[in-house]
Design an enzyme around this catalytic site. Structure first.
Site, PDB file in Angstrom:
ATOM      1  N   ARG A  51      10.151  -1.352  -4.980  1.00  0.00           N
ATOM      2  CA  ARG A  51       8.938  -1.377  -5.806  1.00  0.00           C
ATOM      3  C   ARG A  51       8.864  -0.052  -6.579  1.00  0.00           C
ATOM      4  O   ARG A  51       9.019   1.013  -5.981  1.00  0.00           O
ATOM      5  CB  ARG A  51       7.675  -1.569  -4.930  1.00  0.00           C
ATOM      6  N   ASP A  55      -1.560   4.768  -6.295  1.00  0.00           N
ATOM      7  CA  ASP A  55      -0.115   4.597  -6.064  1.00  0.00           C
ATOM      8  C   ASP A  55       0.677   5.755  -6.636  1.00  0.00           C
ATOM      9  O   ASP A  55       1.770   6.063  -6.171  1.00  0.00           O
ATOM     10  CB  ASP A  55       0.363   3.283  -6.664  1.00  0.00           C
ATOM     11  N   ASN A  78      -3.185   2.643 -10.033  1.00  0.00           N
ATOM     12  CA  ASN A  78      -3.630   1.924  -8.821  1.00  0.00           C
ATOM     13  C   ASN A  78      -3.619   0.432  -9.148  1.00  0.00           C
ATOM     14  O   ASN A  78      -3.314   0.030 -10.289  1.00  0.00           O
ATOM     15  CB  ASN A  78      -5.019   2.404  -8.382  1.00  0.00           C
ATOM     16  N   GLY A 136       0.868  -1.182   0.000  1.00  0.00           N
ATOM     17  CA  GLY A 136       0.000   0.000   0.000  1.00  0.00           C
ATOM     18  C   GLY A 136       0.902   1.227   0.000  1.00  0.00           C
ATOM     19  O   GLY A 136       1.839   1.309   0.802  1.00  0.00           O
ATOM     20  N   ALA A 137       0.595   2.163  -0.902  1.00  0.00           N
ATOM     21  CA  ALA A 137       1.532   3.266  -1.157  1.00  0.00           C
ATOM     22  C   ALA A 137       1.960   4.044   0.103  1.00  0.00           C
ATOM     23  O   ALA A 137       3.167   4.178   0.372  1.00  0.00           O
ATOM     24  CB  ALA A 137       0.941   4.197  -2.218  1.00  0.00           C
ATOM     25  N   GLN A 157      -5.786  -8.734  -2.088  1.00  0.00           N
ATOM     26  CA  GLN A 157      -5.808  -7.716  -1.011  1.00  0.00           C
ATOM     27  C   GLN A 157      -7.236  -7.408  -0.578  1.00  0.00           C
ATOM     28  O   GLN A 157      -7.471  -7.061   0.580  1.00  0.00           O
ATOM     29  CB  GLN A 157      -5.133  -6.422  -1.494  1.00  0.00           C
TER      30      GLN A 157
HETATM   31  O1  MRU Z   1       0.475  -3.991  -4.531  1.00  0.00           O
HETATM   32  P1  MRU Z   1      -0.096  -3.217  -3.386  1.00  0.00           P
HETATM   33  O2  MRU Z   1      -0.913  -4.047  -2.467  1.00  0.00           O
HETATM   34  O3  MRU Z   1       0.964  -2.403  -2.682  1.00  0.00           O
HETATM   35  O4  MRU Z   1      -1.079  -2.193  -4.080  1.00  0.00           O
HETATM   36  C1  MRU Z   1      -1.815  -1.340  -3.271  1.00  0.00           C
HETATM   37  C2  MRU Z   1      -2.752  -0.485  -4.018  1.00  0.00           C
HETATM   38  O5  MRU Z   1      -2.843  -0.509  -5.209  1.00  0.00           O
HETATM   39  C3  MRU Z   1      -3.525   0.507  -3.201  1.00  0.00           C
HETATM   40  O6  MRU Z   1      -4.792   0.719  -3.733  1.00  0.00           O
HETATM   41  C4  MRU Z   1      -2.772   1.843  -3.212  1.00  0.00           C
HETATM   42  O7  MRU Z   1      -1.438   1.643  -2.826  1.00  0.00           O
HETATM   43  C5  MRU Z   1      -3.390   2.838  -2.317  1.00  0.00           C
HETATM   44  S1  MRU Z   1      -3.160   2.423  -0.635  1.00  0.00           S
HETATM   45  C6  MRU Z   1      -3.831   3.626   0.335  1.00  0.00           C
END
Ligand code: MRU
Length: 341
Positions: free
Chosen positions: A85, A233, A243, A46-47, A192
């Site tokens: 990442r 993201d 995203n 999550g970002a 997720q």
């Molecule tokens: O691969 P992830 O689980 O890190 O991806 C997360 C997402 O795409 C979320 O929607 C995004 O980071 C927003 S989190 C507040």
């Protein structure tokens, strides 16, 4: 509310998001390399949460670094964390913030440098929770009463230092007394939505229904979905939004069915250096995430796989971008710039 990430006795403790909801296990990182590995393998994801982890990783690195050649070690720490990442800009935002603080104290006694960097990392975490609450307040008014909110992936407390962005909007709407329920896309391949979003909202007692990703169109057509709220993201200066993969399809379905599509994200997710989403780097992840489900092979040996972790939703599908500083609407070139300034 669950603690996503904490600084405890000179170490970084995070809840292991690869094990949830079956196991509530906490992982302790004692070196910056362990933090980098945790970001890469999605122990934390999550970002905004990635940003907090990176800031703490830098602090941890400097805490363990020797005084001799500190500048070179700082470079190495930041480069290692930055290589984890590529898509979430919060990672690079947090590292740049820590670099700025370091520049401000370099040359000072090592004890003072360490203290300042730890202090800053803790501040990044603390601020993130306050920012999510502000995003929630700003977004809650947009959520229609007595309808279902559809969300994709997990943009909740687990994806941030706490409260969440998209789920922050949902939480704030519920706190404001709105009678809503939530549809959570399962979010293949990492699940997720099924594993994290449902678990999180269950803890808050917010009525949540799990659907598979390919059911979203069916329910939007039925008129049940009042709006979509997702996280981001990275958001380019024209309002294009990167995203979790699948978000683009949800946005197109929302437009087709007249459902508002909202993006909730902190200002640190804006990348105004990019003219459009075409320049956003998209992370490609391991084929096994697609060919296997919980370690069990579901596709034949030798299957050719594509596994982009994110997609880009063009700004024309985005009804509004909700930040801690207010709500931006098209034309985003102007509204986003205004929010930042
Ligand atoms: O691969 P992830 O689980 O890190 O991806 C997360 C997402 O795409 C979320 O929607 C995004 O980071 C927003 S989190 C507040």
């Amino acid at each position: 509310m669950v603690e996503t990430i904490q600084w405890v006795d000179g170490a970084v403790v995070m809840i292991d998001q690869t094990r949830l909801p079956l196991e509530e296990r906490y992982v302790t990182c004692r070196t910056y390399r362990e933090v980098a590995a945790a970001i890469r393998d999605m122990t934390i994801r999550g970002a905004p949460a990635i940003g907090v982890a990176a800031a703490m990783g830098v602090a941890l690195g400097v805490l363990r670094a020797s005084e001799d050649g500190l500048a070179a070690q700082m470079e190495e720490i930041c480069a290692t964390l930055a290589a984890t990442r590529p898509t979430a800009v919060n990672l690079f935002w947090a590292i740049d913030r820590m670099k700025r603080v370091y520049r401000g104290v370099s040359g000072k006694p090592i004890g003072e440098i360490r203290r300042r960097l730890v202090e800053e990392a803790l501040l990044v975490r603390e601020e993130d929770i306050a920012i999510c609450r502000a995003i929630g307040r700003n977004g809650a008014v947009l959520v229609p009463e007595r309808k279902t909110v559809l969300t994709h992936c997990n943009a909740g407390a687990l994806a941030t230092a706490g409260y969440g962005t998209a789920l922050g909007v949902i939480r704030a709407a519920v706190e404001a007394g709105k009678q809503i329920d939530v549809f959570a896309d399962e979010t293949r391949p990492f699940l997720q939505g099924a594993r994290l979003t449902v678990w999180e909202l269950q803890q808050d007692g917010i009525p949540t229904t799990l659907i598979t990703d390919n059911m979203a169109g069916h329910f939007m057509k039925s008129g049940r979905i009042g709006c979509v709220v997702v996280g981001a993201d990275r958001i380019a200066s024209n309002g294009d939004v990167a995203n979790k993969v699948g978000t683009y399809s949800v946005a197109v379905l929302a437009r087709e069915n007249g459902v508002p599509f909202f993006v909730a994200a902190p200002i640190s997710t804006l990348d105004l250096t990019l003219a459009s989403g075409a320049a956003i780097p998209i992370e490609q992840r391991a084929a096994a995430e697609v060919t296997h489900v919980f370690g069990q092979r579901v596709a034949p040996e030798g299957t050719v796989v594509e596994n982009p972790a994110f997609d880009v939703t063009p700004a024309r599908y985005v009804s509004a971008i909700v930040t801690e500083k207010g709500v931006a609407r098209a034309p985003y070139e102007e509204s986003l710039k205004k929010l930042v300034s």
